[in-house]
Design a protein around this motif. Structure first.
Motif, PDB file in Angstrom:
ATOM      1  N   LYS A  35      37.278  83.092   8.486  1.00  0.00           N
ATOM      2  CA  LYS A  35      36.824  81.728   8.198  1.00  0.00           C
ATOM      3  C   LYS A  35      37.026  81.363   6.727  1.00  0.00           C
ATOM      4  O   LYS A  35      37.308  80.218   6.405  1.00  0.00           O
ATOM      5  N   TRP A  95      42.437  79.935  17.550  1.00  0.00           N
ATOM      6  CA  TRP A  95      42.366  78.701  18.343  1.00  0.00           C
ATOM      7  C   TRP A  95      41.834  78.995  19.736  1.00  0.00           C
ATOM      8  O   TRP A  95      42.268  79.939  20.398  1.00  0.00           O
ATOM      9  N   THR A 100      34.130  73.881  20.383  1.00  0.00           N
ATOM     10  CA  THR A 100      33.574  73.044  19.326  1.00  0.00           C
ATOM     11  C   THR A 100      33.908  73.731  18.012  1.00  0.00           C
ATOM     12  O   THR A 100      33.635  74.914  17.838  1.00  0.00           O
ATOM     13  N   ARG A 101      34.532  72.976  17.093  1.00  0.00           N
ATOM     14  CA  ARG A 101      34.999  73.577  15.844  1.00  0.00           C
ATOM     15  C   ARG A 101      34.341  72.940  14.625  1.00  0.00           C
ATOM     16  O   ARG A 101      34.126  71.735  14.582  1.00  0.00           O
ATOM     17  N   ASP A 102      34.093  73.781  13.649  1.00  0.00           N
ATOM     18  CA  ASP A 102      33.671  73.333  12.332  1.00  0.00           C
ATOM     19  C   ASP A 102      34.945  72.933  11.588  1.00  0.00           C
ATOM     20  O   ASP A 102      35.829  73.767  11.401  1.00  0.00           O
ATOM     21  N   ASP A 106      36.982  76.396  10.930  1.00  0.00           N
ATOM     22  CA  ASP A 106      37.665  76.758  12.175  1.00  0.00           C
ATOM     23  C   ASP A 106      39.089  76.237  12.141  1.00  0.00           C
ATOM     24  O   ASP A 106      39.381  75.203  11.540  1.00  0.00           O
ATOM     25  N   THR A 107      39.954  76.942  12.794  1.00  0.00           N
ATOM     26  CA  THR A 107      41.373  76.634  12.719  1.00  0.00           C
ATOM     27  C   THR A 107      41.802  75.529  13.672  1.00  0.00           C
ATOM     28  O   THR A 107      41.218  75.358  14.745  1.00  0.00           O
TER      29      THR A 107
END
Length: 165
Positions: A35, A95, A100-102, A106-107
């Motif tokens: 990260k 990926w 749900t991504r930050d 997150d990529t």
């Protein structure tokens, strides 16, 4: 690198921070946390984007091209693009469809990057060379042509390697 104090100090600061994060060992694997590396590459891409925006503002119909200033931005882009693929170690291939991504850590990188990394590396290298050539352009029209080619390369790479979902 030419002596452009403002941009040079910003670039040095970004590269030192990026390399510091990338080089800082984690206790478990002697590698930086994925990260942190993902965040670093987002910072580097943000700096590339900011410099490209400055150039494209100067090249807009209502803009005023200050060739030396624009060349400085192109040189920064070139340098950052040389470092960029090194911020994609295999551990950052994270990926997950529908997750749900930050947006900071997150990529959004397409996993295909790692299955053909040499192509990704070559794309970044070619874009870096185009930006370098723009930074050394003798005439405004030559600069404009190089930046047009750089924009096409950037858009092409993003179309293939950036997940937007």
């Amino acid at each position: 690198m030419r002596a452009f104090p403002k941009q040079k100090s910003v670039l040095v600061g970004i590269l030192v921070a990026a390399l510091g994060i990338a080089a800082a060992p984690s206790q478990a694997e002697d590698q930086p946390p994925a990260k942190d590396t993902i965040f670093t590459r987002k910072v580097v891409m943000g700096e590339i984007d900011m410099n490209m925006d400055e150039i494209e503002t100067m090249l807009a119909p209502e803009g005023k091209l200050e060739l030396l200033d624009a060349q400085e931005h192109a040189e920064v882009i070139s340098t950052l693009l040389m470092a960029f693929p090194h911020l994609f170690p295999p551990a950052t291939n994270q990926w997950k469809e529908g997750a749900t991504r930050d947006p900071a850590t997150d990529t959004f990188a397409n996993p295909a990057i790692w299955s053909n990394f040499s192509d990704f590396y070559q794309q970044a290298s070619q874009a870096s060379k185009i930006a370098w050539n723009a930074s050394r352009a003798k005439k405004p029209d030559e600069f404009r042509a190089q930046i047009k080619e750089l924009r096409l390369r950037c858009n092409g790479c993003h179309a293939v390697n950036l997940k937007t979902e």
